[in-house]
Design a protein around this motif. Structure first.
Motif, PDB file in Angstrom:
ATOM      1  N   ALA A  58      21.294  30.184  22.389  1.00  0.00           N
ATOM      2  CA  ALA A  58      22.039  30.811  23.476  1.00  0.00           C
ATOM      3  C   ALA A  58      22.123  32.317  23.192  1.00  0.00           C
ATOM      4  O   ALA A  58      22.557  32.720  22.116  1.00  0.00           O
ATOM      5  N   ILE A  93      30.823  29.648  23.944  1.00  0.00           N
ATOM      6  CA  ILE A  93      30.850  28.249  23.488  1.00  0.00           C
ATOM      7  C   ILE A  93      31.201  27.325  24.662  1.00  0.00           C
ATOM      8  O   ILE A  93      30.567  26.300  24.896  1.00  0.00           O
ATOM      9  N   VAL A  96      28.199  27.116  27.052  1.00  0.00           N
ATOM     10  CA  VAL A  96      27.130  26.273  26.509  1.00  0.00           C
ATOM     11  C   VAL A  96      27.493  24.798  26.668  1.00  0.00           C
ATOM     12  O   VAL A  96      26.667  23.991  27.097  1.00  0.00           O
ATOM     13  N   ILE A 115      24.416  28.833  18.743  1.00  0.00           N
ATOM     14  CA  ILE A 115      25.306  29.874  19.273  1.00  0.00           C
ATOM     15  C   ILE A 115      25.564  30.903  18.179  1.00  0.00           C
ATOM     16  O   ILE A 115      25.914  30.533  17.053  1.00  0.00           O
TER      17      ILE A 115
END
Ligand code: C2E
Ligand code: MG
Ligand code: MG
Length: 288
Positions: A58, A93, A96, A115
């Protein structure tokens, strides 16, 4: 002071312009974050031996309304300096987990998502919750999430970071060391660090084919991961030659423009959808 003590520097119009841009950007970033101008993109990662999608990293993207795209290399340090990264990081977070839930609900399995985590987040008492709370809320199996931390970030928070990462790993989260070997690395410290994956930094991948010394360093990083029983992920792979070298030396996973740039959410969903269903099911079983 950053340039060293015991020296002086004349005021210059350039310095003035730089600090003006910085102050302006910091203000814009705060506004951009609250107005949802930031986006999470996904760069796919591939299993080198099989060529199959293994997961994704990400990566934050910011398109400024007048200045256009601003690179994370510029705005992440600003977010870190101002402490805004704690809120932005928690939002990444959350985002995602939300995206993963949508993908899983469509019956697709993208593999684990990495991440990036900044040093200030590791210092924040609420970090454990900001990871586990969205994971529980969106009902994500924890090994789907991998946190990328740098050795420097962990070393800066020695007391808290190791126990924090340990407890997250006990909850099933995976930990990768990003930018490995580019800062002040300590092997004795590495021994104590809780992690699952070493990322082979782009600067080492870039030098593949540049002579025996640089090839040896890259090979050594991969070997070290193997000897420690950890997985290796090479980043910034741009050429076939680099990929062949990584494969010949037993690197597990690769990401880079050779395969794909970071993709916007919808593009990434479409990308995962195109992958072989059979492979996806097997990957899902591996993670479960
Ligand atoms: P990183 O975690 O080491 O990410 C790898 C960088 O390499 C990314 O840059 C990625 O777009 C770029 N890259 C990947 N493949 C290639 C390639 O083949 N060629 C080239 N030239 N570049 C490639 P990006 O997206 O600009 O991000 C830069 C850094 O910003 C990241 O480095 C990471 O440290 C930070 N960052 C990005 N998103 C976040 C975030 O959500 N939170 C935090 N704390 N940091 C982030
Ligand atoms: Mg990273
Ligand atoms: Mg990196």
């Amino acid at each position: 002071k950053d340039a060293g003590r015991n020296r002086f520097e004349f005021f210059s119009e350039q310095l003035n312009a730089e600090s003006r841009r910085k102050i302006g950007l910091e203000r814009d970033l705060r506004r951009a974050f609250h107005e949802r101008e930031l986006e999470v993109h996904y760069q796919p990662q591939f299993d080198i031996a099989s060529g199959e999608v293994e997961g994704a990293e990400a990566l934050l993207r910011w398109t400024h309304p007048t200045d256009g795209p601003i690179s994370p290399g510029e705005f992440i340090p600003l977010a870190e300096e101002s402490g805004l990264i704690v809120d932005i990081g928690a939002w990444v977070i959350e985002q995602v987990c939300e995206d993963l839930r949508k993908i899983l609900d469509r019956g697709m399995h993208p593999g684990s998502v990495s991440i990036n985590v900044s040093a200030c987040q590791l210092r924040d008492a609420g970090f454990h919750n900001s990871v586990m709370d969205p994971i529980r809320r969106f009902d994500i199996h924890p090994p789907y999430i991998q946190l990328e931390v740098t050795e420097t970030a962990v070393a800066q928070n020695r007391d808290t970071a190791n126990s924090l990462l340990n407890s997250l790993r006990q909850d099933g989260i995976r930990v990768a060391i990003d930018d490995f070997g580019t800062g002040y690395s300590s092997l004795s410290y590495l021994q104590q660090m809780p992690f699952d994956v070493i990322k082979v930094d782009k600067s080492f991948v870039d030098k593949i084919g540049g002579g025996a010394t640089s090839d040896n360093i890259c090979r050594t990083v991969i070997r070290m991961a193997q000897e420690m029983g950890k997985k290796s992920i090479a980043e910034g792979v741009e050429t076939r030659e680099q990929l062949e070298f990584l494969e010949a030396n037993g690197c597990d996973v690769a990401q880079g423009w050779y395969f794909s740039k970071a993709l916007g959410k919808d593009e990434f969903f479409a990308f995962v959808e195109q992958q072989d269903q059979h492979t996806q099911r097997r990957k899902a079983l591996e993670i479960l």
